[in-house]
Design an enzyme around this catalytic site. Structure first.
Site: not given
Ligand code: ATP
Ligand code: LTN
Length: 329
Positions: A112, A194, A197
């Site tokens: 990040k 990965k 969001k």
């Molecule tokens: P951001 O992009 O805002 O960091 P994010 O998509 O990484 O968001 P988080 O809110 O950080 O989402 O994660 C919420 C939950 O979803 C956490 O337990 C995280 O490990 C899980 N998670 C996030 N992305 C993935 C993915 N691509 N596959 C499986 N689990 C995920």
């Protein structure tokens, strides 16, 4: 030992199918087995800049998503992190025994901060201290998360042990809980990163995407150079990622999926995958719309969750302050 489950999602945008498959889906199953707290981690969200109005809306929308995926407020506490200030207090204390070198090793911080260049606040760096506080405050035993959060949970374990050895036995050392298949759903436009969001809209399917958008995104999803629907994460990472999503949407195992598409191409598979995702999300979307229409009920659930969490957090912080020698007796 009696298990206690804690986990959270950042209210940064609408959760996507990666969040659902990697985290939310297992929360809904686990709440039936263990005492659970599910937090909307707004203080983590502000470690990158947020629009205040949108953040407030995202907090309520994330609460509605928690309910729509099946979290039952009778079985678990659902609440907003910033409404229980003990999280911040404990985070400060844990930050004093965390090492800079430990924080510098965190992959999420490296990724990040690279993206943000000069514009990186200290909060993004100390993020794992707040996450450790979230977990340790409740003597959590199990932390169900996606694979990307493993490193943070490991650091929370290290800090629990360090605190216990410096100040006497205070915190339970938590265990991460990771899905066997689906702990890391990859972006649709690039199977090397990965699904996130904060990625481009074509890279993820959000839980509120309409059927048309889902079909378009799946049809555009990157595939491998082969043409067979075969699960091989090394040689065919893109198709294996799509198969993982199909597995979660249908309950079929990888062998069954391979058999279903023997002699058929990626096109047939993608059409079936889009249908399966649409069917998986339909009941969630129906419930989501109902909860969004009822902010009073949502408020009542978040109030009750906050009260339950506050009680536990208050009791724990009394012990922590005393162990560290803060304030007066
Ligand atoms: P951001 O992009 O805002 O960091 P994010 O998509 O990484 O968001 P988080 O809110 O950080 O989402 O994660 C919420 C939950 O979803 C956490 O337990 C995280 O490990 C899980 N998670 C996030 N992305 C993935 C993915 N691509 N596959 C499986 N689990 C995920
Ligand atoms: N860092 C996590 C969200 C999160 C969390 C937690 C998960 C904050 N505190 C405590 C489990 C336990 C993320 O970005 N997904």
């Amino acid at each position: 030992m009696k298990e206690l489950l804690f986990s959270g999602v950042q209210p940064t945008n609408v959760p996507h199918i990666g969040n659902y498959i990697g985290a939310l889906k297992q929360w809904a199953e686990l709440q039936h087995k263990h005492r659970s707290l599910f937090c909307i981690v707004d203080l983590h969200a502000i470690t990158v800049p947020q629009d205040p109005k949108k953040l407030r809306q995202n907090i309520l929308d994330t609460a509605a998503v928690y309910l729509a995926v099946g979290l039952d407020p009778k079985r678990c506490a659902i609440y907003v992190q910033s409404e229980v200030p003990e999280h911040v207090e404990l985070s400060w204390i844990l930050g004093t025994i965390m090492k800079i070198s430990e924080l510098e090793r965190m992959t999420q911080f490296k990724d990040k901060s690279k993206k943000r260049g000069e514009n990186v606040g200290v909060g993004l760096f100390t993020y794992p201290a707040l996450m450790a506080a979230d977990i340790l405050l409740y003597d959590t035993t199990l932390v169900p998360v996606g694979e990307d959060q493993m490193q943070h949970v490991e650091l929370a374990r290290t800090i629990a042990r360090r605190f216990n050895s410096n100040f006497g036995d205070t915190f339970t050392v938590p265990q991460p809980l990771i899905q066997k298949v689906g702990a890391r759903i990859m972006a649709l436009d690039d199977p090397k990163v990965k699904m996130s969001k904060s990625g481009a809209p074509v890279s993820f399917i959000s839980l509120t995407d309409e059927p048309d958008a889902i079909l378009k995104k799946i049809m555009r999803a990157v595939t491998d150079s082969g043409k067979d629907v075969v699960y091989d994460t090394v040689k065919q990472p893109a198709i294996s990622n799509l198969m993982t999503i199909y597995h979660h949407a249908t309950g079929k195992n990888m062998k069954e999926i391979e058999n279903e598409f023997t002699g058929k191409g990626y096109g047939d598979f993608k059409a079936a995958l889009a249908d399966a995702i649409i069917a998986m999300l339909a009941p969630i979307q129906t419930k989501l719309n109902e909860y969004k229409k009822d902010p009073t009920e949502l408020g009542r659930i978040l109030d009750a969750g906050r009260d339950a969490a506050s009680k536990l957090a208050g009791e724990k912080m009394k012990i922590v302050r005393e162990r560290v020698g803060l304030g007066r007796s």
